[in-house]
Write a protein that holds these residues in place. Structure first.
Motif, PDB file in Angstrom:
ATOM      1  N   LYS B  40       0.828  -1.216   0.000  1.00 29.35           N
ATOM      2  CA  LYS B  40       0.000   0.000   0.000  1.00 29.35           C
ATOM      3  C   LYS B  40       0.857   1.259   0.000  1.00 29.35           C
ATOM      4  CE  LYS B  40      -1.753  -0.991   4.009  1.00 29.35           C
ATOM      5  NZ  LYS B  40      -1.109  -2.243   4.437  1.00 29.35           N
ATOM      6  N   SER B  41       1.791   1.312   0.953  1.00 26.63           N
ATOM      7  CA  SER B  41       2.644   2.503   1.043  1.00 26.63           C
ATOM      8  C   SER B  41       3.473   2.662  -0.220  1.00 26.63           C
ATOM      9  CB  SER B  41       3.568   2.415   2.244  1.00 26.63           C
ATOM     10  OG  SER B  41       2.827   2.365   3.427  1.00 26.63           O
ATOM     11  N   THR B  42       3.982   1.545  -0.715  1.00 25.57           N
ATOM     12  CA  THR B  42       4.808   1.603  -1.921  1.00 25.57           C
ATOM     13  C   THR B  42       4.014   2.217  -3.074  1.00 25.57           C
ATOM     14  OG1 THR B  42       5.912  -0.382  -1.148  1.00 25.57           O
ATOM     15  CG2 THR B  42       6.291   0.243  -3.429  1.00 25.57           C
ATOM     16  N   LEU B 155      -2.638  10.161   1.720  1.00 27.36           N
ATOM     17  CA  LEU B 155      -2.517   9.973   3.170  1.00 27.36           C
ATOM     18  C   LEU B 155      -2.066   8.545   3.463  1.00 27.36           C
ATOM     19  CD1 LEU B 155      -6.082  11.335   3.444  1.00 27.36           C
ATOM     20  CD2 LEU B 155      -4.241  12.598   4.503  1.00 27.36           C
ATOM     21  N   ASP B 156      -0.909   8.406   4.093  1.00 28.42           N
ATOM     22  CA  ASP B 156      -0.389   7.072   4.408  1.00 28.42           C
ATOM     23  C   ASP B 156      -0.689   6.727   5.864  1.00 28.42           C
ATOM     24  OD1 ASP B 156       0.835   4.671   4.522  1.00 28.42           O
ATOM     25  OD2 ASP B 156       2.818   5.365   3.925  1.00 28.42           O
ATOM     26  N   GLU B 157      -1.699   5.932   6.082  1.00 32.17           N
ATOM     27  CA  GLU B 157      -2.134   5.580   7.439  1.00 32.17           C
ATOM     28  C   GLU B 157      -2.069   6.784   8.369  1.00 32.17           C
ATOM     29  OE1 GLU B 157      -1.481   1.869   9.005  1.00 32.17           O
ATOM     30  OE2 GLU B 157      -0.743   0.947   7.183  1.00 32.17           O
ATOM     31  N   PRO B 158      -2.809   7.827   8.019  1.00 34.24           N
ATOM     32  CA  PRO B 158      -2.638   9.081   8.762  1.00 34.24           C
ATOM     33  C   PRO B 158      -3.041   8.966  10.226  1.00 34.24           C
ATOM     34  CG  PRO B 158      -4.590   9.195   7.371  1.00 34.24           C
ATOM     35  CD  PRO B 158      -3.874   7.922   7.013  1.00 34.24           C
TER      36      PRO B 158
HETATM   37 MG   LIG Z   1       2.711   1.262   4.951  1.00 39.48          MG
END
Ligand SMILES: [Mg+2]
Ligand SMILES: Nc1ncnc2c1ncn2[C@@H]1O[C@H](COP(=O)(O)OP(=O)(O)OP(=O)(O)O)[C@@H](O)[C@H]1O
Lengths: 275, 333
Positions: B40-42, B155-158
């Motif tokens: 996901k983050s990638t 938004l990355d796991e904000p």
């Molecule tokens: Mg991540």
């Protein structure tokens, strides 16, 4: 620090003995020699001291010491920061090697540094050709500057690197997403984040540059008024001129400068813990 | 809008993104949902330009930005751990993007005050990030990202580092904010509830691939495979099938089902373990004949009619006909 105050009890006999030993050790090794020099310097009042440190040779030595600091500090700051960034952020094959090389000046005796510089830059050295072009490195100011830079190289890197590692690159990436180019990110984010580490590195560099003796004496022609730093002046006055009082006075001046840097560092430290 | 086509990303011989294609409509709020390490983050960082793809393209609002550095992509990014500029005040943090763009000072001040008001940090301009709570820091980070009027907000796991209550509040708040500003938003989360709660569209990732993408109801009602099914919402396993617990019907007698229904799929026998009455819903824990546990959710009314208690033997069958087994690609769970 609350935990230590909470736990404070009456010290035991063993603790007292250890403390006494530590204090005596510090006293004998540090306070006595320094105190003795100060006593000898100021035994006849401040007049002789002023006279002794305002001779042309002393003024020239003072200036030369400051000049070397002024050369070594900016260069070490620039290369130190670049090296730290490379060590922390870089992904290149020679990183481990660079780590070790940066620490080399800590490991190698300054006198060896001096010898190495002569080998390299001296008349018969690899870069000896420069001398025939009229650029005198060894026995000139460039040689002394090189020696000073060499011995003070690790300080900025060693202070900045851990800070860089700790802050990570989140903030830099955030700056990039907000539109900052790498240069703006460096000035606005990276540099302010490492400023305390950098300050410490500079203070240590200054102190070491002022105090360096072994490497510098090897590459200096040692002429009073020309190529004598303060450390060399102390040495020359004591050994060559048998002017012990002059040596004490110059040593006191040198110590004064070192104290000033230390004081500066303490003040900065206090400011940091407040901010 | 954002279009990612055939994106691949490798870390050494590890495949973090495996041929990912994704289309995010303008003005929508899309959630990237998946377990830890699913990429996901990638994917999000690749959209932002913080990660470079090994193959594939990223198009934002019609511009191919694949080779454009992050600072020129017109994005706002919010990091899981805030990435607050520690040496700057709240005001300077939020103003950063505008200062870089050399906007006039009064415009910057106006905009910063306005944004801080929106995120509920009005009056905290002079504080440093260290003097804010986690939730406040994250809202500051959001204001900072919004200040530059990004075309897309990433938004990355904000809310990942915040406690459950604050999380729930903040995501409601984020949804309202999104309804007001309408900026195309991509939210990474591994919390299915969070995704179902706020997103218009959910993309479910697993092992660097997108398993399914669609509206929350679609994914919940019509998951394409067991992975999506069990990742979104709870499931009960009946024989080889996965069903939603509220799609199970319980009866004391087989005759309550029509012969056609029984011909299609015979109800199976199970023993009641526990009956938990949670308001309108009643959860019945069951143990089937094969010794497998499953839970059914029935209505209060059915519960009253059946009067179930621990130890009773009941019949259980999905309310709807199940798709044939082959429709589910065998997926390790
Ligand atoms: Mg991540
Ligand atoms: N710099 C890197 N080097 C090597 N592997 C990496 C790197 N960054 C990520 N990975 C790997 O890529 C995979 C996907 O990582 P990613 O951060 O996208 O996961 P994620 O879905 O965001 O997970 P999480 O929910 O835990 O944040 C993980 O298996 C991770 O180990």
């Amino acid at each position: 620090m609350t935990s230590t105050t909470q736990k404070r009890q009456k010290p035991s006999a063993g603790t007292l003995i250890l403390r006494t030993i530590a204090l005596v050790y510090l006293f004998v090794l540090l306070a006595v020699p320094i105190g003795l020099i100060l006593y000898r310097t100021f035994a006849n009042g401040i007049g002789p001291f002023i006279d002794s440190i305002t001779t042309p040779a002393a003024i020239s030595a003072f200036n030369l010491s400051l000049l070397l600091v002024a050369i070594a500090v900016p260069l070490n700051v620039v290369f130190g920061v670049i090296t730290s960034l490379a060590l922390v952020r870089g992904r290149f094959p020679g990183r481990k090697l660079l780590q070790a090389v940066v620490d080399l000046p800590f490991a190698v005796s300054p006198i060896v540094v001096g010898v190495a510089l002569i080998l390299l830059w001296g008349r018969d050295g690899w870069f000896g050709g420069l001398e025939t072009l009229g650029i005198k490195v060894i026995y000139g100011i460039p040689g002394m500057a090189l020696a000073t830079i060499f011995v003070t190289l690790p300080f900025v890197v060693r202070e900045v690197e851990p800070v860089l590692r700790e802050i990570g690159n989140d903030q830099e990436q955030a700056a990039a997403t907000l539109g900052a180019n790498p240069w703006q990110t460096f000035w606005r984010i990276t540099l302010p984040s490492i400023r305390w580490g950098l300050t410490y590195g500079i203070v240590l560099t200054v102190a070491r540059a002022l105090g360096e003796f072994g490497a510098v004496i090897m590459v200096s022609s040692g002429f009073p008024g020309v190529s004598q730093t303060l450390t060399l002046l102390v040495h020359a006055r004591y050994i060559d001129d048998h002017n012990t009082y002059g040596a004490y006075a110059a040593a006191t001046l040198l110590m004064g400068l070192a104290m000033l840097t230390l004081l500066l560092m303490t003040l900065l430290d206090r400011k940091r813990s407040h901010s | 809008m954002i279009d990612v086509t055939d994106a691949r990303k490798y870390y050494g011989d590890f495949t973090a993104l495996d041929d990912v294609s994704l289309s995010i409509p303008a003005g929508s709020l899309t959630a990237l949902l998946g377990p830890s390490g699913s990429g996901k983050s990638t994917l999000l960082r690749s959209i932002a330009g913080l990660e470079t793809l090994d193959a594939g393209r990223v198009v934002i609002s019609g511009d191919d930005v694949t080779d454009v550095p992050p600072q020129k992509r017109g994005i706002g990014f919010v990091f899981q751990h805030y990435a607050a500029f520690k040496h700057m005040t709240v005001r300077d943090n939020v103003a950063f993007g505008l200062t870089i763009r050399k906007r006039p000072k009064n415009e910057i001040n106006r905009k910063v005050d306005e944004l801080l008001e929106i995120v509920g940090l009005g009056g905290l301009q002079k504080r440093y990030p260290a003097q804010l709570s986690g939730g406040q820091r994250q809202r500051m980070a959001l204001a900072r990202a919004l200040a530059v009027d990004p075309q897309v907000l990433l938004l990355d796991e904000p809310f990942g580092a915040l406690d459950a209550k604050v999380r729930a509040d903040l995501r409601q708040w984020l949804r309202r904010l999104h309804d007001e500003v309408h900026v195309t938003t991509v939210l990474v989360t591994h919390d299915q509830e969070e995704a179902l709660d706020v997103a218009d569209q959910i993309a479910v990732l697993n092992k660097g691939r997108i398993e399914q993408i669609g509206a929350p109801e679609d994914l919940y009602e019509r998951p394409v495979n067991d992975f999506v099914m069990s990742f979104l919402g709870s499931v009960a396993k009946i024989g080889p099938h996965l069903v939603r617990p509220h799609d199970l019907r319980l009866e004391r007698a087989l005759e309550r089902w029509s012969p056609e229904e029984r011909a299609e799929m015979e109800p199976s026998k199970a023993t009641v373990g526990r009956v938990v009455r949670l308001g309108f819903e009643v959860r019945v824990d069951l143990l089937d004949e094969a010794g497998e546990r499953l839970s059914a959710e029935i209505t209060r009314r059915d519960d009253e009619r059946l009067a179930l208690k621990a130890g009773d033997v009941v019949y259980v069958r999905p309310v709807r006909a199940l798709p044939p087994e082959e429709a589910f690609p065998a997926l390790a769970m």
